[in-house]
Design a protein around this motif. Structure first.
Motif, PDB file in Angstrom:
ATOM      1  N   PRO A  63      49.506  27.642  35.021  1.00 58.31           N
ATOM      2  CA  PRO A  63      49.031  28.918  34.458  1.00 58.31           C
ATOM      3  C   PRO A  63      49.921  30.106  34.813  1.00 58.31           C
ATOM      4  N   GLU A  64      50.576  30.082  35.986  1.00 55.50           N
ATOM      5  CA  GLU A  64      51.426  31.222  36.362  1.00 55.50           C
ATOM      6  C   GLU A  64      52.656  31.315  35.453  1.00 55.50           C
ATOM      7  N   THR A  65      53.272  30.167  35.181  1.00 56.64           N
ATOM      8  CA  THR A  65      54.432  30.163  34.285  1.00 56.64           C
ATOM      9  C   THR A  65      54.016  30.603  32.884  1.00 56.64           C
ATOM     10  N   GLY A 121      51.028  42.500  31.635  1.00 54.82           N
ATOM     11  CA  GLY A 121      51.338  41.439  30.672  1.00 54.82           C
ATOM     12  C   GLY A 121      50.969  40.068  31.215  1.00 54.82           C
ATOM     13  N   HIS A 122      51.205  39.870  32.501  1.00 52.11           N
ATOM     14  CA  HIS A 122      50.915  38.585  33.151  1.00 52.11           C
ATOM     15  C   HIS A 122      49.399  38.305  33.160  1.00 52.11           C
ATOM     16  N   GLU A 123      48.616  39.291  33.577  1.00 50.75           N
ATOM     17  CA  GLU A 123      47.156  39.089  33.616  1.00 50.75           C
ATOM     18  C   GLU A 123      46.605  38.903  32.202  1.00 50.75           C
ATOM     19  N   LEU A 124      47.185  39.647  31.268  1.00 49.32           N
ATOM     20  CA  LEU A 124      46.765  39.483  29.878  1.00 49.32           C
ATOM     21  C   LEU A 124      47.068  38.060  29.401  1.00 49.32           C
ATOM     22  N   GLY A 125      48.172  37.503  29.889  1.00 48.13           N
ATOM     23  CA  GLY A 125      48.509  36.111  29.569  1.00 48.13           C
ATOM     24  C   GLY A 125      47.428  35.159  30.057  1.00 48.13           C
ATOM     25  N   HIS A 126      46.934  35.382  31.281  1.00 50.84           N
ATOM     26  CA  HIS A 126      45.817  34.553  31.781  1.00 50.84           C
ATOM     27  C   HIS A 126      44.605  34.705  30.863  1.00 50.84           C
ATOM     28  N   TRP A 127      44.350  35.940  30.470  1.00 46.91           N
ATOM     29  CA  TRP A 127      43.155  36.233  29.668  1.00 46.91           C
ATOM     30  C   TRP A 127      43.233  35.577  28.290  1.00 46.91           C
ATOM     31  N   LYS A 180      43.988  36.111  40.814  1.00 43.85           N
ATOM     32  CA  LYS A 180      44.560  37.093  41.721  1.00 43.85           C
ATOM     33  C   LYS A 180      46.023  36.692  41.836  1.00 43.85           C
ATOM     34  N   CYS A 181      46.950  37.592  41.492  1.00 42.42           N
ATOM     35  CA  CYS A 181      48.343  37.161  41.394  1.00 42.42           C
ATOM     36  C   CYS A 181      49.249  38.019  42.267  1.00 42.42           C
ATOM     37  N   ASP A 182      50.210  37.371  42.903  1.00 44.86           N
ATOM     38  CA  ASP A 182      51.091  38.110  43.803  1.00 44.86           C
ATOM     39  C   ASP A 182      52.519  38.151  43.261  1.00 44.86           C
TER      40      ASP A 182
HETATM   41 ZN   LIG Z   1      48.838  34.878  37.663  1.00 50.55          ZN
END
Ligand SMILES: [Zn+2]
Length: 275
Positions: free
Chosen positions: A104-106, A73-79, A89-91
């Motif tokens: 962008p992370e929030t 869901g998080h990566e889709l949010g970036h997309w 690249k997210c940790d």
């Molecule tokens: Zn991220």
């Protein structure tokens, strides 16, 4: 793939998803032009590479399922926000600590919550439930989501006056509050010794479940020592401590109106001089 950028609500409506068990992150991502695949990753939870209208999301195959779903869901949010050409690249830290700043992370975390914990499904199941991690775990099981994202949802949309505060051993990272509390009460920079969080932050002892704690251990207000709240704190694996604060007895909130009126010091930004 939808031709224009859509909200999570529109995407779920297009796909006809109405029940938590139908929230398949792989299918939702595919509909948005992103293919999810799983493989071992080191030093991050997930990554995305996108170009034009297609993206590949890679998720760590050795992470727990709830985190994998949140990663998706998080990566889709970036997309959905930066389609065209992106690489992220997210940790794990981004998932726990990225809920406050405007970055962008929030935004990606908020998108993941909207997709995996949609309000239309979440609110009827959460309304009126006690604000404790026992409730959070039950809801997280239903939606197969992380404790942090589910706890935030419970506080913001569960319908009871409450806060979720995130402290690391170094500092307070962020907090969210329910509408009844937001903009009226603020947590201290650091919980005081009478709180359960204080002992979790200073030792490695086990969390002891919900306790009644005097409000001045947590809240910055001159009359906080007159009231009690329920605190449920737990440690995450990286030493972060999450604390649910619940005004089960709402007297402090009822008295606040009178107090604020008496002080006559409400400033134009909605904050007060005693803050
Ligand atoms: Zn991220």
């Amino acid at each position: 793939m939808p031709s224009t950028i859509q909200t999570p609500e529109q995407i779920l409506a297009d796909l006809g998803i109405r029940e938590p068990e139908d929230l398949e992150i792989e299918a939702i991502a595919e509909y948005c032009g992103a293919t999810i695949r799983y493989k071992p990753l080191y030093g991050c939870e997930a990554r995305i590479i996108g170009y034009h209208d297609r993206a590949i999301i890679t998720i760590n195959s050795s992470s727990p399922r709830s985190r994998q779903r949140f990663s998706g869901g998080h990566e889709l949010g970036h997309w959905m926000r930066d389609r065209g050409q992106i690489a992220f690249k997210c940790d794990y830290q981004s998932y726990v600590r990225g809920w406050w700043a405007s970055n962008p992370e929030t935004c990606a975390n908020r998108f993941a919550s909207d997709v995996l914990l949609p309000l239309g499904m979440f609110q009827p199941r959460a309304r009126g439930l006690h604000v404790t991690f026992e409730t959070v775990r039950k809801l997280a099981d239903t939606f197969m989501t992380s404790l942090t994202s589910t706890a935030i949802r419970l506080v913001e949309h569960g319908g009871l006056p409450s806060m979720l505060v995130c402290n690391t051993p170094q500092k307070k990272e962020w907090f969210v509050a329910s509408p009844e509390v937001s903009g009226r009460l603020w947590p201290l920079a650091r919980p005081k010794q009478g709180s359960s969080a204080s002992s979790l932050l200073s030792t490695t002892r086990e969390a002891k479940g919900p306790i009644d704690v005097r409000c001045d251990n947590w809240i910055n207000h001159p009359r906080a020592d007159h009231y009690w709240i329920k605190e449920d704190s737990l440690s995450l694996r990286d030493g972060t401590v999450l604390s649910l604060l619940w005004w089960e007895d709402e007297q402090q909130l009822l008295d606040l109106d009178e107090y604020e009126e008496r002080m006559g010091s409400r400033r134009s930004d909605g904050r007060t001089d005693w803050e």
